[in-house]
Write an enzyme that holds these catalytic residues in place. Structure first.
Site, PDB file in Angstrom:
ATOM      1  N   HIS A  72       0.840  -1.207   0.000  1.00  0.00           N
ATOM      2  CA  HIS A  72       0.000   0.000   0.000  1.00  0.00           C
ATOM      3  C   HIS A  72       0.874   1.256   0.000  1.00  0.00           C
ATOM      4  CE1 HIS A  72      -3.163  -2.643   2.190  1.00  0.00           C
ATOM      5  NE2 HIS A  72      -3.605  -2.444   0.974  1.00  0.00           N
TER       6      HIS A  72
ATOM      7  N   LYS B 123     -18.108  -5.521   7.869  1.00  0.00           N
ATOM      8  CA  LYS B 123     -16.898  -6.313   7.671  1.00  0.00           C
ATOM      9  C   LYS B 123     -16.143  -6.422   8.996  1.00  0.00           C
ATOM     10  CE  LYS B 123     -13.581  -6.544   3.858  1.00  0.00           C
ATOM     11  NZ  LYS B 123     -13.003  -5.746   2.765  1.00  0.00           N
TER      12      LYS B 123
ATOM     13  N   ARG C 125      -2.226  -6.316  -8.666  1.00  0.00           N
ATOM     14  CA  ARG C 125      -1.164  -7.277  -8.382  1.00  0.00           C
ATOM     15  C   ARG C 125      -1.111  -8.372  -9.442  1.00  0.00           C
ATOM     16  NH1 ARG C 125      -3.290  -7.634  -2.450  1.00  0.00           N
ATOM     17  NH2 ARG C 125      -5.047  -7.031  -3.709  1.00  0.00           N
TER      18      ARG C 125
ATOM     19  N   SER D 188      -3.071  -7.673   2.735  1.00  0.00           N
ATOM     20  CA  SER D 188      -3.367  -7.566   4.171  1.00  0.00           C
ATOM     21  C   SER D 188      -3.750  -8.940   4.718  1.00  0.00           C
ATOM     22  CB  SER D 188      -4.516  -6.586   4.410  1.00  0.00           C
ATOM     23  OG  SER D 188      -4.172  -5.307   3.963  1.00  0.00           O
TER      24      SER D 188
HETATM   25  P1  ADP Z   1      -9.790  -3.472  -0.879  1.00  0.00           P
HETATM   26  O1  ADP Z   1     -10.594  -4.199   0.155  1.00  0.00           O
HETATM   27  O2  ADP Z   1     -10.431  -2.232  -1.401  1.00  0.00           O
HETATM   28  O3  ADP Z   1      -9.204  -4.338  -1.975  1.00  0.00           O
HETATM   29  P2  ADP Z   1      -7.114  -3.349   0.186  1.00  0.00           P
HETATM   30  O4  ADP Z   1      -6.673  -2.636   1.402  1.00  0.00           O
HETATM   31  O5  ADP Z   1      -6.952  -4.823   0.164  1.00  0.00           O
HETATM   32  O6  ADP Z   1      -8.600  -2.889  -0.012  1.00  0.00           O
HETATM   33  O7  ADP Z   1      -6.367  -2.770  -1.095  1.00  0.00           O
HETATM   34  C1  ADP Z   1      -6.469  -1.429  -1.456  1.00  0.00           C
HETATM   35  C2  ADP Z   1      -5.827  -1.229  -2.809  1.00  0.00           C
HETATM   36  O8  ADP Z   1      -4.429  -1.481  -2.719  1.00  0.00           O
HETATM   37  C3  ADP Z   1      -6.328  -2.143  -3.920  1.00  0.00           C
HETATM   38  O9  ADP Z   1      -6.349  -1.421  -5.129  1.00  0.00           O
HETATM   39  C4  ADP Z   1      -5.300  -3.237  -3.973  1.00  0.00           C
HETATM   40  O10 ADP Z   1      -5.235  -3.838  -5.253  1.00  0.00           O
HETATM   41  C5  ADP Z   1      -4.058  -2.431  -3.683  1.00  0.00           C
HETATM   42  N1  ADP Z   1      -2.992  -3.273  -3.129  1.00  0.00           N
HETATM   43  C6  ADP Z   1      -3.027  -4.061  -2.040  1.00  0.00           C
HETATM   44  N2  ADP Z   1      -1.845  -4.691  -1.844  1.00  0.00           N
HETATM   45  C7  ADP Z   1      -1.031  -4.296  -2.858  1.00  0.00           C
HETATM   46  C8  ADP Z   1       0.320  -4.607  -3.238  1.00  0.00           C
HETATM   47  N3  ADP Z   1       1.041  -5.481  -2.560  1.00  0.00           N
HETATM   48  N4  ADP Z   1       0.821  -4.003  -4.341  1.00  0.00           N
HETATM   49  C9  ADP Z   1       0.042  -3.132  -5.041  1.00  0.00           C
HETATM   50  N5  ADP Z   1      -1.222  -2.807  -4.754  1.00  0.00           N
HETATM   51  C10 ADP Z   1      -1.761  -3.390  -3.678  1.00  0.00           C
END
Ligand code: ADP
Length: 164
Positions: free
Chosen positions: A17, A41, A90, A128
């Protein structure tokens, strides 16, 4: 003036992130990191905890602010006058869902554009969910999250860090 929002759950925020925040902040005038408050959630960290964690690790970026929002993203964007959405991609598995969401958002708010940043190679596996899974078994998460989050994440699982 380009104002963008990077929305997500960030439960917890990871180095993946942070990498997206760092890279996208260079592309826009103002970047709002929007932590989704979703009461349905079950999250490990409260919305306030997630907001303050991201604030802690982004304080050196002058054009980044962190807030929470609930409800429809596009409605929140109209409220704060943002027209760009930043999302990270990803793997192909992210693509179908992200495309669908981006297109739906355009129907609701035609001025909106979604910018997808491809993940940096070293974080392509990172989510996450993986962090929580590892931490819950006492695994080493130091390569996944900023150092200041490590103890807080273990604490959620009542795990002491034994010299990791
Ligand atoms: P959501 O529940 O909206 O997917 P996340 O917190 O999991 O929320 O992810 C938020 C954003 O960050 C999403 O666009 C996700 O694809 C991106 N993201 C999460 N992990 C990575 C990573 N390792 N590299 C690039 N983008 C990421």
């Amino acid at each position: 003036m380009k104002k963008a929002i990077y929305p997500g759950s960030f439960d917890p925020p990871t180095l993946g992130h942070l990498d997206i925040i760092r890279r996208s902040a260079k592309m826009v005038d103002e970047l709002v990191v929007g932590v989704l408050h979703n009461s349905a959630k079950n999250s490990l960290f409260s919305t306030d905890e997630r907001v303050s964690m991201i604030k802690e690790v982004t304080k050196e970026f002058p054009n980044v602010t962190v807030t929470s929002f609930d409800g429809l993203l596009v409605n929140y964007m109209k409220e704060i006058d943002a027209t760009l959405i930043i999302r990270g991609l990803r793997a192909v598995t992210d693509f179908e869902y992200e495309l669908q969401i981006a297109q739906t958002n355009r129907v609701e708010y035609p001025e909106v554009e979604t910018i997808f940043l491809t993940t940096s190679l070293e974080y392509s596996y990172l989510s996450s969910t993986i962090v929580k899974e590892f931490a819950s078994y006492g695994g080493d998460i130091s390569k996944f999250v900023p150092p200041e989050f490590i103890d807080r994440i273990y604490a959620k699982y009542q795990i002491e860090r034994n010299g990791l």
